[in-house]
Design a protein around this motif. Sequence first.
Motif, short mmCIF file in Angstrom:
data_model
loop_
_atom_site.label_atom_id
_atom_site.label_comp_id
_atom_site.label_asym_id
_atom_site.label_seq_id
_atom_site.Cartn_x
_atom_site.Cartn_y
_atom_site.Cartn_z
N ALA A 169 2.39 28.84 96.40
CA ALA A 169 3.41 29.24 95.43
C ALA A 169 2.80 29.85 94.18
CB ALA A 169 4.26 28.03 95.05
N ASP A 170 3.43 30.90 93.66
CA ASP A 170 3.02 31.47 92.38
C ASP A 170 3.05 30.40 91.30
OD1 ASP A 170 2.77 34.41 92.96
OD2 ASP A 170 4.85 34.12 93.59
N GLY A 171 1.99 30.35 90.49
CA GLY A 171 1.94 29.40 89.39
C GLY A 171 1.61 27.98 89.79
N ALA A 172 1.21 27.76 91.05
CA ALA A 172 0.94 26.39 91.51
C ALA A 172 -0.20 25.75 90.72
CB ALA A 172 0.63 26.37 93.00
N PHE A 173 -1.19 26.57 90.31
CA PHE A 173 -2.31 26.05 89.54
C PHE A 173 -2.06 26.30 88.06
CE2 PHE A 173 -6.44 26.05 87.49
CZ PHE A 173 -7.09 24.99 88.09
N GLY A 174 -1.83 25.24 87.32
CA GLY A 174 -1.65 25.32 85.88
C GLY A 174 -0.46 26.14 85.45
N GLY A 175 0.50 26.33 86.35
CA GLY A 175 1.66 27.13 86.02
C GLY A 175 1.36 28.61 85.94
N THR A 176 0.18 29.02 86.44
CA THR A 176 -0.26 30.40 86.20
C THR A 176 -0.72 31.12 87.46
OG1 THR A 176 -1.06 29.61 84.05
CG2 THR A 176 -1.71 31.83 84.70
N TRP A 177 -1.51 30.46 88.33
CA TRP A 177 -2.12 31.16 89.44
C TRP A 177 -1.82 30.49 90.78
CZ3 TRP A 177 -5.63 30.18 85.14
CH2 TRP A 177 -5.69 31.29 84.27
N LEU A 178 -1.94 31.29 91.83
CA LEU A 178 -1.92 30.75 93.18
C LEU A 178 -3.20 29.95 93.42
CD1 LEU A 178 -0.91 34.06 95.01
CD2 LEU A 178 0.52 32.02 94.97
N TYR A 179 -3.13 28.95 94.27
CA TYR A 179 -4.35 28.30 94.72
C TYR A 179 -5.24 29.34 95.40
CZ TYR A 179 -1.97 23.81 93.95
OH TYR A 179 -1.32 22.75 93.39
N SER A 180 -6.54 29.27 95.13
CA SER A 180 -7.42 30.35 95.56
C SER A 180 -8.88 29.97 95.34
CB SER A 180 -7.09 31.63 94.76
OG SER A 180 -7.12 31.34 93.37
N ILE A 181 -9.76 30.91 95.66
CA ILE A 181 -11.18 30.81 95.35
C ILE A 181 -11.51 31.97 94.42
CG2 ILE A 181 -13.52 30.70 96.25
CD1 ILE A 181 -11.72 28.42 97.22
N GLU A 182 -12.09 31.65 93.26
CA GLU A 182 -12.30 32.66 92.22
C GLU A 182 -13.75 33.10 92.12
OE1 GLU A 182 -11.92 33.20 87.35
OE2 GLU A 182 -10.95 31.49 88.35
N ALA A 183 -13.93 34.43 92.05
CA ALA A 183 -15.20 35.00 91.59
C ALA A 183 -14.98 35.30 90.11
CB ALA A 183 -15.54 36.26 92.36
N ASN A 184 -15.56 34.50 89.26
CA ASN A 184 -15.28 34.57 87.83
C ASN A 184 -15.80 35.87 87.21
OD1 ASN A 184 -15.80 32.22 85.05
ND2 ASN A 184 -14.13 33.60 85.49
N ILE A 185 -15.03 36.40 86.28
CA ILE A 185 -15.47 37.52 85.45
C ILE A 185 -15.44 37.00 84.02
CG2 ILE A 185 -15.06 39.90 84.73
CD1 ILE A 185 -13.44 40.29 87.29
N ILE A 186 -16.57 36.53 83.54
CA ILE A 186 -16.66 35.96 82.20
C ILE A 186 -18.02 36.31 81.63
CG2 ILE A 186 -17.54 33.73 83.06
CD1 ILE A 186 -15.99 32.36 80.78
N GLU A 187 -18.08 36.59 80.36
CA GLU A 187 -19.36 36.96 79.75
C GLU A 187 -20.40 35.86 79.99
OE1 GLU A 187 -18.25 39.82 76.03
OE2 GLU A 187 -17.69 37.71 75.83
N GLY A 188 -21.49 36.26 80.61
CA GLY A 188 -22.56 35.32 80.93
C GLY A 188 -22.42 34.62 82.26
N GLY A 189 -21.23 34.74 82.89
CA GLY A 189 -21.01 34.00 84.13
C GLY A 189 -20.31 34.81 85.20
#
Length: 269
Positions: free
Chosen positions: A120-140
Amino acid sequence: MKRRILSLVLCLVVLDVCLAYADDPAPQTPKETRELFNGHSLEGWYTFIKDRGVNDDPKGVFTVTDGMIHITGEEFGCITTEEAFCDYRIIVEYKWGEKRWPPRQSCTRDSGLLVHSVGADGAFGGTWLYSIEANIIEGGVGDFIVVGDGSDQFSITVETAPEQSPQGQFIWQQGGKAETINQGRVDWFARDPKWSDTADFRGQNDVDLPHGQWNTLEVVAEGDTLDVFVNGTLVNQASKVRPSSGRIQIQSEAAEIFIRRITLAPLSK
């Protein structure tokens, strides 16, 4: 009697999982290279914003300008593919903008490419679908994050370095000890041990280019494995990935980001 009760419980759990994802589209395996972003609209995607829902974006968090997807970051959310996929390569070209928003206006710029997104949309923290993330973050860029419900239905197995990061996270090291996680993060292999969540952080060994320059993030999903490349360098690997197919999401997470290319390609022989 105990065995019958246990079997019944297990059957109910499996049934619940099947029902939870019954509305997900059947995953497609690409036979030829295609562009998931056509350069002039979000055709093939829908938006989801926390506390607003699907395709409700009054502040214009997600727009297309000058042939690029412009994500302002002002509200937390994502764009999500209408289709689901398995066994593919996805290539995303991105660069950071200038704006940062509360509660992360003094923190590292953050976003993410989320694959194998289900439920379901927003299932994780009211924001995202459950998934596996490749992070895009400065330094990581290239860190793995399991965006799941804490169960074994969402997990990855990663070969890890002998020591954890100062933040207590596993670090990918090819040939290292295999560790399975169903929540949290696995750092890419050369993440700076002095990393801090502060504006414009940059590690000594970062392979992503500095703020304002275009970067390429590639994820190769083959069976139940994931390989992550940043500007052509393999930075992270996972096996026994659960789930191993699903939709694709790109996050809005309090930082402005531009995307000019999202290419889906079949696995190379």
